[in-house]
Design a protein around this motif. Structure first.
Motif, mmCIF file in Angstrom:
data_model
loop_
_atom_site.group_PDB
_atom_site.id
_atom_site.type_symbol
_atom_site.label_atom_id
_atom_site.label_comp_id
_atom_site.label_asym_id
_atom_site.label_seq_id
_atom_site.Cartn_x
_atom_site.Cartn_y
_atom_site.Cartn_z
ATOM 1 N N THR A 108 -3.069 85.190 79.916
ATOM 2 C CA THR A 108 -2.808 84.404 80.873
ATOM 3 C C THR A 108 -1.597 84.308 81.590
ATOM 4 N N SER A 109 -0.262 84.718 81.003
ATOM 5 C CA SER A 109 0.692 84.944 81.508
ATOM 6 C C SER A 109 0.782 86.127 82.515
ATOM 7 N N VAL A 111 -1.696 87.287 84.271
ATOM 8 C CA VAL A 111 -2.408 86.904 85.353
ATOM 9 C C VAL A 111 -1.341 86.026 86.314
ATOM 10 N N THR A 112 -0.831 85.107 86.022
ATOM 11 C CA THR A 112 -0.202 84.347 86.926
ATOM 12 C C THR A 112 1.235 85.149 87.155
ATOM 13 N N SER A 113 1.893 86.112 86.546
ATOM 14 C CA SER A 113 2.738 86.933 86.793
ATOM 15 C C SER A 113 2.361 88.027 87.999
ATOM 16 N N GLY A 115 0.476 87.273 90.318
ATOM 17 C CA GLY A 115 0.169 86.265 91.532
ATOM 18 C C GLY A 115 -1.203 86.202 91.882
ATOM 19 N N LYS A 116 -2.056 86.213 90.916
ATOM 20 C CA LYS A 116 -3.467 85.872 91.214
ATOM 21 C C LYS A 116 -3.796 84.590 90.641
ATOM 22 N N THR A 117 -5.068 84.206 91.265
ATOM 23 C CA THR A 117 -5.537 82.729 91.010
ATOM 24 C C THR A 117 -6.036 82.677 89.283
ATOM 25 N N LEU A 118 -5.563 81.673 88.625
ATOM 26 C CA LEU A 118 -6.155 81.735 87.079
ATOM 27 C C LEU A 118 -7.095 80.569 87.249
ATOM 28 N N ASP A 122 -3.103 76.926 82.083
ATOM 29 C CA ASP A 122 -1.969 77.490 82.044
ATOM 30 C C ASP A 122 -1.266 78.127 80.891
ATOM 31 N N THR A 123 -0.498 78.943 81.169
ATOM 32 C CA THR A 123 0.259 79.401 79.817
ATOM 33 C C THR A 123 0.547 78.637 78.878
#
Length: 335
Positions: A108-109, A111-113, A115-118, A122-123
């Motif tokens: 998950t981290s 993905v957010t790192s 810059g994609k829509t998760l 959240d992590t």
């Protein structure tokens, strides 16, 4: 332009590519979850799916852009390149991975790192949900009933009856051991595990659709447990069998408020006792019971998740549930 969604299911998607065989029970559940998401995607004309695929398995019977993960691509080596390739090509990402060893939170981290829509929790919510003890403390601080848990053998209360000892970061019944006394629980308890008294009640699970502090309770499911000596296994689920009432609706809303990082599908295991529902654990991701929501409620869970991730309203059931049974005893071994 179509939206490119990277759907990653850990077991079928090469998460165990470096291991000699895929565990049959995990493979069955992984296929169920993957195929449920792909069926939902097939109904969305403005979506293209990117899928990591363990090369040892036959391809799914749904349209998707497959990126093969070969048996030499261990999770910490060649797998990373395949994951990053899919991540780079995607607009949004939905992760279904085990909580154990921090796998779900780590992916998950990433993905957010990037810059994609998760399309998921959240992590921080994944980190809390990955630990039974952290989840219990978080929910208890919001006055939500939770099953007692202990990590220190010296602190176990002298309660009569059976106890359960299980991994703090395990999922479902994985690694669970049922013992006959608090003395045996103290002997079995070790670092990374929790002990809980075996409380009388009916095993149930909840399917929640969450959106940053809000939640809709989609279904209450009956869990059928199989006990063999000191082993407990989830043998079957009947999704939507238990009628939804105000107590459970309120429980779903309170869980979402206590963990505002929850988004999309969240599974919650509960024990229904004489005093009402008590939370056992929380899965901050798609769980097996969600695979029946299409047939039970006409719910396109992928579409509902996309809507809330984009800031839209929560999907709500329009009619009564049509209970669906999922048997978990069928297994396919893959060497």
């Amino acid at each position: 332009m179509k939206r490119r969604i990277f759907v990653f299911e850990f077991i079928t998607g090469g998460g165990l590519a470096g291991q000699p065989r895929l565990p049959p029970s995990l493979l069955r559940e992984g296929r169920l979850m993957r195929d449920a998401l792909l069926r939902d995607a097939a109904a969305l004309p403005d979506v293209d799916i990117i899928l990591l695929h363990d090369a040892r398995l036959p391809p799914p019977d749904f349209p998707a852009h497959l990126i093969a993960v070969n048996d030499g691509d261990a999770f910490d080596a060649g797998f990373d390149a395949s994951f990053d390739r899919a991540l780079e090509a995607a607009d949004a990402v939905l992760i279904v991975a085990p909580e154990s060893d921090g796998a779900l939170a780590a992916l998950t981290s990433r993905v957010t790192s990037a810059g994609k829509t998760l399309l998921g929790c959240d992590t921080d919510a994944c980190r809390i949900g990955s630990s039974k003890s952290l989840t219990a403390r978080c929910l208890a601080s919001a006055d939500i009933p939770v099953l007692p848990h202990y990590t220190d053998a010296a602190a176990l209360p002298a309660l009569p009856g059976r106890w359960v000892v299980k991994p703090d970061d395990g999922a479902s019944c994985d690694g669970l051991r049922l013992v006959d006394s608090v003395h045996q629980a103290a002997q079995a308890l070790r670092p990374g595990f929790v002990a809980q008294p075996w409380v009388a009640g009916e095993a149930r699970s909840l399917n929640l659709l969450c959106a940053r502090g809000e939640a809709v309770l989609l279904s209450i499911n009956h869990q059928h447990l199989a006990i063999d000596g000191d082993q407990v296994a989830l043998a079957a689920l009947v999704v939507g069998e238990v009628p939804i009432d105000d107590t459970y609706k309120a429980l779903g809303r309170r869980i979402a408020a206590a963990l505002p990082g929850l988004l999309g599908h969240v599974g919650v295991d509960v024990l229904h006792t004489a005093d009402g529902p008590v939370v056992v654990e929380l899965n901050p991701r798609l769980s097996t019971s969600a695979c029946a929501l299409h047939d039970t409620l006409d719910c396109n869970l992928l579409a509902a998740t996309l809507t809330v991730a984009d800031g839209g309203p929560l999907w709500r059931p329009a009619g009564a549930a049509r209970p669906q049974r999922i048997d978990l005893t069928e297994a396919v071994d893959v060497a």
